[in-house]
Motif scaffolding. Structure first.
Motif, PDB file in Angstrom:
ATOM      1  N   GLU A 161       0.750  -1.105   0.020  1.00  0.00           N
ATOM      2  CA  GLU A 161      -0.096  -0.103   0.004  1.00  0.00           C
ATOM      3  C   GLU A 161       0.827   1.224  -0.078  1.00  0.00           C
ATOM      4  O   GLU A 161       0.187   2.239  -0.315  1.00  0.00           O
ATOM      5  CB  GLU A 161      -0.946  -0.044   1.130  1.00  0.00           C
ATOM      6  CG  GLU A 161      -0.246   0.101   2.527  1.00  0.00           C
ATOM      7  CD  GLU A 161       0.299  -1.152   3.322  1.00  0.00           C
ATOM      8  OE1 GLU A 161       0.654  -1.136   4.380  1.00  0.00           O
ATOM      9  OE2 GLU A 161       0.248  -2.262   2.595  1.00  0.00           O
ATOM     10  N   ARG A 162       2.250   1.055   0.442  1.00  0.00           N
ATOM     11  CA  ARG A 162       3.155   2.230   0.605  1.00  0.00           C
ATOM     12  C   ARG A 162       3.773   2.437  -0.998  1.00  0.00           C
ATOM     13  O   ARG A 162       4.092   3.809  -1.177  1.00  0.00           O
ATOM     14  CB  ARG A 162       3.980   2.116   1.502  1.00  0.00           C
ATOM     15  CG  ARG A 162       3.474   2.073   2.866  1.00  0.00           C
ATOM     16  CD  ARG A 162       4.613   2.124   3.937  1.00  0.00           C
ATOM     17  NE  ARG A 162       4.097   2.183   5.468  1.00  0.00           N
ATOM     18  CZ  ARG A 162       4.919   2.099   6.348  1.00  0.00           C
ATOM     19  NH1 ARG A 162       6.206   1.626   6.237  1.00  0.00           N
ATOM     20  NH2 ARG A 162       4.537   2.409   7.564  1.00  0.00           N
ATOM     21  N   GLN A 219       2.013   2.370  -5.704  1.00  0.00           N
ATOM     22  CA  GLN A 219       2.034   3.502  -6.680  1.00  0.00           C
ATOM     23  C   GLN A 219       2.982   4.419  -7.375  1.00  0.00           C
ATOM     24  O   GLN A 219       3.182   5.077  -8.127  1.00  0.00           O
ATOM     25  CB  GLN A 219       1.134   4.796  -5.777  1.00  0.00           C
ATOM     26  CG  GLN A 219       1.777   5.209  -4.603  1.00  0.00           C
ATOM     27  CD  GLN A 219       1.156   6.333  -3.755  1.00  0.00           C
ATOM     28  OE1 GLN A 219       0.555   7.138  -4.408  1.00  0.00           O
ATOM     29  NE2 GLN A 219       1.323   6.051  -2.648  1.00  0.00           N
ATOM     30  N   VAL A 239      -6.245  -1.502  -1.945  1.00  0.00           N
ATOM     31  CA  VAL A 239      -6.875  -0.789  -2.688  1.00  0.00           C
ATOM     32  C   VAL A 239      -7.185  -1.540  -3.983  1.00  0.00           C
ATOM     33  O   VAL A 239      -8.157  -1.374  -4.778  1.00  0.00           O
ATOM     34  CB  VAL A 239      -6.145   0.533  -2.996  1.00  0.00           C
ATOM     35  CG1 VAL A 239      -4.842   0.381  -3.825  1.00  0.00           C
ATOM     36  CG2 VAL A 239      -7.017   1.557  -3.776  1.00  0.00           C
ATOM     37  N   SER A 286      -3.405   3.689  -7.222  1.00  0.00           N
ATOM     38  CA  SER A 286      -3.423   4.456  -6.374  1.00  0.00           C
ATOM     39  C   SER A 286      -4.778   4.998  -5.676  1.00  0.00           C
ATOM     40  O   SER A 286      -5.798   4.670  -6.122  1.00  0.00           O
ATOM     41  CB  SER A 286      -2.840   6.015  -7.005  1.00  0.00           C
ATOM     42  OG  SER A 286      -3.716   6.123  -7.869  1.00  0.00           O
ATOM     43  N   ILE A 287      -4.583   5.659  -4.303  1.00  0.00           N
ATOM     44  CA  ILE A 287      -5.810   6.118  -3.990  1.00  0.00           C
ATOM     45  C   ILE A 287      -6.527   7.017  -4.507  1.00  0.00           C
ATOM     46  O   ILE A 287      -7.823   7.130  -4.646  1.00  0.00           O
ATOM     47  CB  ILE A 287      -5.543   6.988  -2.375  1.00  0.00           C
ATOM     48  CG1 ILE A 287      -4.764   6.002  -1.343  1.00  0.00           C
ATOM     49  CG2 ILE A 287      -6.791   7.436  -1.858  1.00  0.00           C
ATOM     50  CD1 ILE A 287      -5.462   4.850  -1.105  1.00  0.00           C
ATOM     51  N   GLU A 334      -2.508  -0.898   7.989  1.00  0.00           N
ATOM     52  CA  GLU A 334      -3.468  -1.637   7.266  1.00  0.00           C
ATOM     53  C   GLU A 334      -3.982  -2.876   8.370  1.00  0.00           C
ATOM     54  O   GLU A 334      -4.776  -3.098   8.612  1.00  0.00           O
ATOM     55  CB  GLU A 334      -2.970  -2.451   6.117  1.00  0.00           C
ATOM     56  CG  GLU A 334      -2.860  -1.138   4.978  1.00  0.00           C
ATOM     57  CD  GLU A 334      -4.055  -0.587   4.531  1.00  0.00           C
ATOM     58  OE1 GLU A 334      -5.185  -1.010   4.622  1.00  0.00           O
ATOM     59  OE2 GLU A 334      -3.973   0.609   3.998  1.00  0.00           O
ATOM     60  N   PRO A 336      -6.012   3.962   7.029  1.00  0.00           N
ATOM     61  CA  PRO A 336      -5.888   2.846   6.003  1.00  0.00           C
ATOM     62  C   PRO A 336      -6.215   3.223   4.521  1.00  0.00           C
ATOM     63  O   PRO A 336      -7.264   4.253   4.332  1.00  0.00           O
ATOM     64  CB  PRO A 336      -6.557   1.520   6.621  1.00  0.00           C
ATOM     65  CG  PRO A 336      -7.642   2.190   7.257  1.00  0.00           C
ATOM     66  CD  PRO A 336      -7.213   3.598   7.891  1.00  0.00           C
ATOM     67  N   GLN A 337      -6.120   2.302   3.595  1.00  0.00           N
ATOM     68  CA  GLN A 337      -6.228   2.739   2.096  1.00  0.00           C
ATOM     69  C   GLN A 337      -7.833   2.728   1.735  1.00  0.00           C
ATOM     70  O   GLN A 337      -8.447   3.548   1.349  1.00  0.00           O
ATOM     71  CB  GLN A 337      -5.753   1.705   1.042  1.00  0.00           C
ATOM     72  CG  GLN A 337      -4.326   1.898   0.881  1.00  0.00           C
ATOM     73  CD  GLN A 337      -3.886   1.301  -0.111  1.00  0.00           C
ATOM     74  OE1 GLN A 337      -3.936   0.050  -0.400  1.00  0.00           O
ATOM     75  NE2 GLN A 337      -2.808   1.960  -0.915  1.00  0.00           N
ATOM     76  N   LYS A 358      -9.382   5.824   3.183  1.00  0.00           N
ATOM     77  CA  LYS A 358      -9.221   6.912   2.245  1.00  0.00           C
ATOM     78  C   LYS A 358     -10.061   6.997   1.162  1.00  0.00           C
ATOM     79  O   LYS A 358     -10.593   8.091   0.777  1.00  0.00           O
ATOM     80  CB  LYS A 358      -7.792   6.782   1.989  1.00  0.00           C
ATOM     81  CG  LYS A 358      -6.847   7.388   3.282  1.00  0.00           C
ATOM     82  CD  LYS A 358      -5.127   7.353   2.666  1.00  0.00           C
ATOM     83  CE  LYS A 358      -4.368   7.639   3.711  1.00  0.00           C
ATOM     84  NZ  LYS A 358      -2.808   7.583   3.478  1.00  0.00           N
ATOM     85  N   VAL A 359     -10.108   5.777   0.544  1.00  0.00           N
ATOM     86  CA  VAL A 359     -10.894   5.840  -0.584  1.00  0.00           C
ATOM     87  C   VAL A 359     -12.453   6.262  -0.505  1.00  0.00           C
ATOM     88  O   VAL A 359     -13.152   6.626  -1.203  1.00  0.00           O
ATOM     89  CB  VAL A 359     -10.904   4.523  -1.443  1.00  0.00           C
ATOM     90  CG1 VAL A 359     -11.815   4.011  -2.553  1.00  0.00           C
ATOM     91  CG2 VAL A 359      -9.354   4.155  -2.025  1.00  0.00           C
TER      92      VAL A 359
END
Length: 533
Positions: free
Chosen positions: A203-204, A207, A240, A255-256, A474, A509-510, A513-514
């Motif tokens: 997740e880091r 992207q 994601v 990506s977010i 996460e 967490p992802q 954010k989404v």
């Protein structure tokens, strides 16, 4: 820049090659992300780039690895040092000096660079990685995350054309990880450096990647290509990507930003909030006014904390905020400068090691420090005996966390994730009333972290309390019922997980954010909610 031609690597006494049929080319100026399950051969692939495999590790390498035209079969690591910089999983094991500034200069001294050049590059690296305030600090006094940044900096100062990094963000807080990855991104795009990264916290990193290479393991050849399509078929995809698969988004976002553009209809379907965990049971761990001081540094400043039976508490905060010092003080063998601690009605500092393990267990940041026997089977059998448990108890726990680890393997020969799983199994064997874990997910892939979360959740459901210090947002979203945030040795936030992490873009967490402003934290939560509707 990097070319693998039908490469296979087989270690001595191994039943099968750890890598098989690797045909791979990474051109100059690309950031290539290597992914795969724990033990799939990622570290071996990376070490083959600078010749450590097989010149240092032993084993047999078939095929050919070329780096900037140099064949690693005929060029040992010392003849590739000006081209390849390597940052290993355990930065502390690679340090050769005593202070930050000396460590940054060491690789340049080995290459006999002029002193003015060395001075300039040290200053540039200190600024690039936010290390200026630590330049005179002894390496032994740094936190795990600070040491990791120094290791990255020590590789960068030599200005290699290829930079190879094994789990470079595993010990970094989210903010520091973003700084390091942004610096690598600039090096790739502005200077044309070729970067090869193996990482579990995708997740880091995903992207930033130009391409992804997935190692399926089991003797199967790697799968390479654009990040989205490759991660969509891998079992180690970040949240994601798994959210995109669940929602049917095409192409699958990495990506977010791309995911949020597609998430409007899904947010509407998830109008209701997720369930909030119930109240904890009796207090098992209580700390009042706890203080820890090292020389002139106050690592923990008057922390008071109560953790009840069944609670799963995550302690978060930037590197150096006092998380590890707090855990060691709670466990009873670490330094205390003031305050009191009670675990199940007793102060663990007054207990002998055997009884203490049954009251409070601790898995440190460097789990290998707890392993001292020559085989996995020996460690498991010793844990059973010391804990008074039936034979096979520890081995069963290990199989739940990391299936397939051979009994005959030396613990030092395991991958970082497998070694951590073994130490976790040893710590869980006595079933302590309170379990403390310091960065327990370093080196673990997503499926392994899910199994760890299930094991810890089961422990909490049986009336135990679990406290872990982590930067893995996460894992916190998937596992924790409560989050405590520390800064400067003090508690600055304490509350339910959804409430604390969604209030901070750093610790969010992802999925949160989404789907913001909806307070959903994990793909599993979203899947269950959609199924219920």
């Amino acid at each position: 820049m990097i070319r693998f031609e039908n490469v296979s690597v087989t270690y001595r006494d191994a039943e099968a090659p750890v890598l098989s049929g690797v045909d791979l080319e990474v051109p100059e100026g690309e950031l290539c992300l290597v992914v795969g399950r724990t033990g799939s051969g990622k570290s071996t692939l990376l070490r083959a780039v600078n010749g450590l495999v097989p010149h240092f590790t032993g084993g047999t390498l078939a095929g050919r690895v070329l780096v900037d035209g140099r064949d690693t079969r005929t060029h040992p690591p010392r003849e590739l040092a000006d081209v390849v910089g390597l940052v290993a999983q355990d930065p502390q094991a690679g340090f050769v000096t005593d202070s930050v500034e000396e460590e940054l200069a060491y690789s340049m001294e080995s290459l006999a660079l002029p002193e003015p050049v060395m001075r300039k590059r040290v200053e540039e690296t200190l600024d690039l990685l936010g290390l200026a305030d630590l330049r005179h600090r002894p390496l032994a006094t740094l936190s795990g995350g600070q040491q990791q940044r120094v290791a990255v900096g020590a590789a960068l100062t030599a200005h290699p054309r290829v930079l190879v990094l094994d789990e470079p963000t595993s010990a970094l807080d989210p903010g520091a990880a973003e700084d390091v990855l942004a610096a690598l991104h600039r090096l790739v795009h502005d200077l044309g450096m070729t970067v090869l990264i193996a990482e579990h916290r995708l997740e880091r990193v995903a992207q930033y990647a130009d391409r992804v290479v997935w190692l399926p393991g089991g003797g199967r050849p790697p799968v390479g290509g654009a990040p989205g399509p490759v991660l969509a078929q891998a079992p180690v995809a970040p949240p994601v990507v798994r959210l995109g698969q669940l929602a049917g988004w095409d192409p699958v976002p990495v990506s977010i930003r791309d995911a949020r553009r597609l998430a409007g209809p899904l947010r509407e379907r998830l109008a209701g909030p997720p369930e909030v965990p119930g109240s904890p049971g009796e207090v098992l761990l209580r700390a009042d006014g706890l203080r820890v001081r090292y020389s002139t540094v106050d690592a923990v400043r008057g922390v008071s904390l109560a953790v009840g039976a069944g609670e799963r508490v995550a302690v978060m905060g930037r590197n150096g905020s006092g998380k590890s010092s707090l855990l060691w003080a709670l466990q009873g063998t670490g330094r205390r400068s003031g305050g009191s601690v009670e675990v199940a009605g007793v102060d663990p500092a007054g207990l002998k090691p055997g009884p203490r393990r049954g009251v409070v267990g601790l898995v440190p940041q460097q789990p290998a420090d707890l392993l001292y026997l020559h085989t996995v089977a020996g460690e498991c059998a010793q844990a059973d005996r010391e804990s008074g448990r039936a034979a096979g108890t520890c081995r069963e726990l290990l199989d739940r966390l990391a299936p397939g680890v051979p009994d005959s393997r030396h613990p030092r020969d395991l991958s970082e994730g497998q070694r951590l799983a073994l130490v976790l199994a040893v710590a869980l064997t006595p079933s302590p009333r309170v379990l403390l874990l310091d960065e327990p997910t370093r080196g673990l892939d997503y499926p392994a972290k899910t199994r760890l979360a299930a094991a810890l959740r089961g422990l909490a459901e049986r009336g135990h309390a679990v406290v872990l210090a982590t930067h893995d947002v996460e894992f916190v979203a998937e596992y924790a019922s409560r989050v405590v945030v520390m800064a400067g040795g003090e508690v600055v936030a304490d509350g339910p997980t959804a409430e604390v992490v969604t209030a901070s873009p750093v610790f969010s967490p992802q999925v949160a954010k989404v789907l913001a402003p909806r307070a959903w934290l994990t793909v599993a939560d979203v899947r269950d909610a959609l199924a219920a509707r």
